[in-house]
Design a protein around this motif. Sequence first.
Motif, PDB file in Angstrom:
ATOM      1  N   ASP A  58       0.817  -1.198   0.000  1.00 50.56           N
ATOM      2  CA  ASP A  58       0.000   0.000   0.000  1.00 50.56           C
ATOM      3  C   ASP A  58       0.862   1.263   0.000  1.00 50.56           C
ATOM      4  OD1 ASP A  58      -2.218  -1.552  -0.044  1.00 50.56           O
ATOM      5  OD2 ASP A  58      -2.780  -1.249   2.052  1.00 50.56           O
ATOM      6  N   PHE A 158       1.108 -13.047   1.522  1.00 48.44           N
ATOM      7  CA  PHE A 158       1.225 -11.587   1.621  1.00 48.44           C
ATOM      8  C   PHE A 158       1.460 -10.925   0.265  1.00 48.44           C
ATOM      9  CE2 PHE A 158       5.331 -13.577   2.443  1.00 48.44           C
ATOM     10  CZ  PHE A 158       6.123 -12.988   1.470  1.00 48.44           C
ATOM     11  N   PRO A 317       0.648 -11.316  10.447  1.00 49.49           N
ATOM     12  CA  PRO A 317      -0.492 -11.733  11.274  1.00 49.49           C
ATOM     13  C   PRO A 317      -0.248 -13.075  11.955  1.00 49.49           C
ATOM     14  CG  PRO A 317      -1.289 -10.803   9.222  1.00 49.49           C
ATOM     15  CD  PRO A 317       0.212 -10.874   9.103  1.00 49.49           C
ATOM     16  N   GLU A 345       2.642  -5.064   5.841  1.00 45.62           N
ATOM     17  CA  GLU A 345       1.581  -4.146   5.406  1.00 45.62           C
ATOM     18  C   GLU A 345       0.508  -4.946   4.684  1.00 45.62           C
ATOM     19  OE1 GLU A 345       2.545  -0.738   3.055  1.00 45.62           O
ATOM     20  OE2 GLU A 345       4.508  -0.493   4.008  1.00 45.62           O
ATOM     21  N   PRO A 346      -0.749  -4.734   5.018  1.00 45.26           N
ATOM     22  CA  PRO A 346      -1.809  -5.375   4.231  1.00 45.26           C
ATOM     23  C   PRO A 346      -1.798  -4.850   2.799  1.00 45.26           C
ATOM     24  CG  PRO A 346      -2.663  -4.503   6.305  1.00 45.26           C
ATOM     25  CD  PRO A 346      -1.281  -3.936   6.130  1.00 45.26           C
ATOM     26  N   VAL A 347      -1.998  -5.727   1.851  1.00 39.90           N
ATOM     27  CA  VAL A 347      -2.079  -5.362   0.444  1.00 39.90           C
ATOM     28  C   VAL A 347      -3.417  -5.847  -0.087  1.00 39.90           C
ATOM     29  CG1 VAL A 347      -1.024  -5.587  -1.827  1.00 39.90           C
ATOM     30  CG2 VAL A 347       0.410  -5.632   0.220  1.00 39.90           C
ATOM     31  N   GLU A 348      -4.152  -4.970  -0.740  1.00 44.75           N
ATOM     32  CA  GLU A 348      -5.470  -5.343  -1.245  1.00 44.75           C
ATOM     33  C   GLU A 348      -5.366  -6.569  -2.154  1.00 44.75           C
ATOM     34  OE1 GLU A 348      -9.208  -3.423  -3.767  1.00 44.75           O
ATOM     35  OE2 GLU A 348      -7.517  -2.170  -3.178  1.00 44.75           O
ATOM     36  N   ASN A 353      -4.407 -10.669   4.578  1.00 49.09           N
ATOM     37  CA  ASN A 353      -5.263  -9.652   5.197  1.00 49.09           C
ATOM     38  C   ASN A 353      -6.343 -10.288   6.063  1.00 49.09           C
ATOM     39  OD1 ASN A 353      -3.744  -8.006   3.564  1.00 49.09           O
ATOM     40  ND2 ASN A 353      -5.377  -7.581   2.109  1.00 49.09           N
ATOM     41  N   ASP A 354      -6.771 -11.495   5.710  1.00 47.79           N
ATOM     42  CA  ASP A 354      -7.887 -12.135   6.407  1.00 47.79           C
ATOM     43  C   ASP A 354      -7.432 -13.046   7.547  1.00 47.79           C
ATOM     44  OD1 ASP A 354      -9.641 -10.931   4.575  1.00 47.79           O
ATOM     45  OD2 ASP A 354      -9.377 -12.580   3.155  1.00 47.79           O
ATOM     46  N   HIS A 358      -3.644  -9.917  13.893  1.00 49.56           N
ATOM     47  CA  HIS A 358      -2.845  -8.819  13.344  1.00 49.56           C
ATOM     48  C   HIS A 358      -2.049  -8.139  14.458  1.00 49.56           C
ATOM     49  CE1 HIS A 358      -3.995  -8.178   9.013  1.00 49.56           C
ATOM     50  NE2 HIS A 358      -4.734  -9.218   9.354  1.00 49.56           N
TER      51      HIS A 358
END
Length: 461
Positions: A58, A158, A317, A345-348, A353-354, A358
């Motif tokens: 991001d 990731f 996470p 870092e979360p990335v779309e 992310n799920d 975290h």
Amino acid sequence: MATVLPTPPRVGMVSLGCPKNLVDSERILGQLRSDGYQMSADYEGADVVLVNTCGFLDSAKEESLEAIGEALAENGRVIVTGCMGREAEVIRARFPNVLAITGAHAYEDVVAAVHDAAPAPRSPYLDLVPQATPHLKLTPRHYSYLKISEGCNHRCAFCIIPQIRGDLVSRRPDAILREAEKLLAQGTRELLVISQDTSAYGLDLKHAAWPWKGSDVRAHMTDLARALGELRAPDGTRPWVRLHYVYPYPHVDRVMPLMAEGLILPYLDIPFQHASPKVLKAMRRPANEARVLERLVQWRREVPDIAIRSSFVVGFPGETEEDFEYLLQWLAEARLDRVGAFRFEPVEGAPANDLPGHVSPEVKEERYARVMELTARISAEKLAAKVGTEVEVIIDAVDAETGGATGRSKADAPEIDGEVHLRDAGHLAAGDFATVMVEEADEHDLFGVPVEEQAIEAARG
């Protein structure tokens, strides 16, 4: 009456992200130059500006958006390409005035967009000029990135690279070797082999062989590395060949003899990412079952001067303090030469992310600082051991006023590793190789003098 040639359009380029993106930029500009375009070093002189974006994290996406905004503000005529091109709606929402958006390594699409935005005038005088090699270097003359494949077959939790660049597509070995020969003929002294997964090179080609100079070369990392190491520059010297993005598959062991023979540099860039088995499993990392510490001992036994660099993610996470302590203990035992660390870092679009658990930004920052402190101490100890020894250095820059120079040892890749700072080196030039006596060291860099200069000082007493 003299013929007035039409003025060709000028193209500016902003290239962001990794060396693979830089190679894409070089290929795009090389094709445009062969199509009759000129290059512009600034916004003001450009008829159109290309922004080759990065979309891995991001923070990288935000940097790309800022670069697009700056190009629009300074020039107004902007074409976007690269990894973030897959998110065209995001770019359009923020910058509706961009002329076109294309995806990663979409060479034909971006070149066509430039032709539409700033058509090159046709001229029988210009069009008779033979086409240039479709590759315009953006790096210094003496080193070049050599991309051997595109895409990746892995599905790390990731990472969204396969979504952006697709699955592994390897280049034929003979095509790679021809490009390497051309680069050497143009002055390259160091070839930096890059891909998403260098160890997997040729898997999609079933490791088939192609004819090359009277013999066959398989599409396989070890065969390609040997063939690259056997190339020679026009003056007969052997180029440095440096391997990046090498996953620790078992066949990497077979690269050690090539290093011992001096065919490729004693350097491996291995993206370990973590050491905790639990975290590696959550990351879906390939080859995480490899007995890496044992193999490091064996590699160093076969190639005592091998340098290993890697990068690690902290705060993934589910990473507990126990997992992190495991990483620190692993690093203390592995004693890698070069280490970079990243806060997760979360990335779309990334599965990570799920995941539950975290890690807070404060804990990420604290763990990042601890990794960097440990690895800096290890690096300082390893570099201090080089004081009083001689190392071979490739010169990157010379300061005519001070007579100093900056270069890199075999353990240092450009931009990401350390440097060697020289005194009394005004007689050298960028691209020269020099033997250097190391006089001092700090956490990341070496300081020394060319051996011939030291000999002169000793003779003077």
